[in-house]
Write a protein that holds these residues in place. Structure first.
Motif, PDB file in Angstrom:
ATOM      1  N   LYS A 180       0.840  -1.201   0.000  1.00  0.00           N
ATOM      2  CA  LYS A 180       0.000   0.000   0.000  1.00  0.00           C
ATOM      3  C   LYS A 180       0.878   1.255   0.000  1.00  0.00           C
ATOM      4  O   LYS A 180       0.591   2.239  -0.680  1.00  0.00           O
TER       5      LYS A 180
ATOM      6  N   GLN B 182       2.320   1.716  -3.437  1.00  0.00           N
ATOM      7  CA  GLN B 182       1.249   2.290  -4.268  1.00  0.00           C
ATOM      8  C   GLN B 182       1.160   3.802  -4.040  1.00  0.00           C
ATOM      9  O   GLN B 182       1.046   4.591  -4.974  1.00  0.00           O
TER      10      GLN B 182
ATOM     11  N   ALA C 248      -3.107  -5.879  -4.485  1.00  0.00           N
ATOM     12  CA  ALA C 248      -2.862  -4.503  -4.060  1.00  0.00           C
ATOM     13  C   ALA C 248      -3.169  -3.497  -5.169  1.00  0.00           C
ATOM     14  O   ALA C 248      -3.011  -2.297  -4.976  1.00  0.00           O
TER      15      ALA C 248
END
Length: 189
Positions: free
Chosen positions: A124, A127, A168
């Motif tokens: 995360k 990202q 993800a």
């Protein structure tokens, strides 16, 4: 310190001739197709195995994230010795990267994602760090017994990693196996 984290007293193991022969950093960085102005974030930068050559391949900023102060000090010495002005050392953990969103064109996660707890939180953060269209180079230990590397129960199988990055929200661009013990996933935002 998590029992999964690399012990800084083993810093000498991060950069040695055998490792450079098996996993040549410049050749591996070629998989990212770097541009000279790209901004790069090296997660768990250690002694600068990828930070130094990345900084030599781009005029853009290279952020070297490392949780261990001793490793940051060793990396600072190497950066200074190389005369590199485009490297910024950042103390912090992959699970909570102390940098602004959308900073990097590329993220390098070399032999560190198996240390992240939980992996989903680290993905995360990757990202969050990547610009739209950016990608990540993930070099990891395959989940099999080898004379070197982390214990088997810390490793993430290449198929499991591929599934985790897809869950993800990333797109897997390529999967390669540079050695019998390692795999490289390139995945994009």
């Amino acid at each position: 310190m998590s029992e999964k984290r690399f012990d800084p007293s083993n810093l000498h193991k991060l950069d040695n001739p055998e490792r450079r022969k098996a996993l040549p950093p410049e050749q591996i960085l070629g998989l990212l197709k770097l541009n000279e102005t790209d901004i790069i974030l090296d997660l768990g930068a250690g002694s600068g195995y990828f930070t130094i050559p990345a900084a030599q391949l781009t005029k853009g900023q290279v952020y070297a994230l490392e949780v261990e102060k001793r490793m940051l000090e060793a990396l600072r010495e190497r950066v200074d010795a190389e005369g590199l002005s485009n490297v910024e050392l950042v103390e912090g953990a992959i699970e909570e990267i102390p940098l602004q969103d959308g900073l990097a064109d590329h993220v390098i996660a070399s032999l560190v994602l198996h240390e992240v707890e939980p992996l989903s939180k680290g993905l995360k953060e990757i990202q969050r760090m990547l610009k739209p269209g950016g990608n990540c180079l993930c070099l990891e230990w395959e989940k099999k017994e080898t004379p070197q590397g982390p214990p088997l129960h810390h490793r993430i199988h290449s198929d499991e990693m591929k599934q985790a990055v897809e869950q993800a929200g990333f797109t897997v661009e390529s999967v390669t196996f540079p050695t019998d013990s390692h795999y490289i996933l390139i995945f994009g935002k």
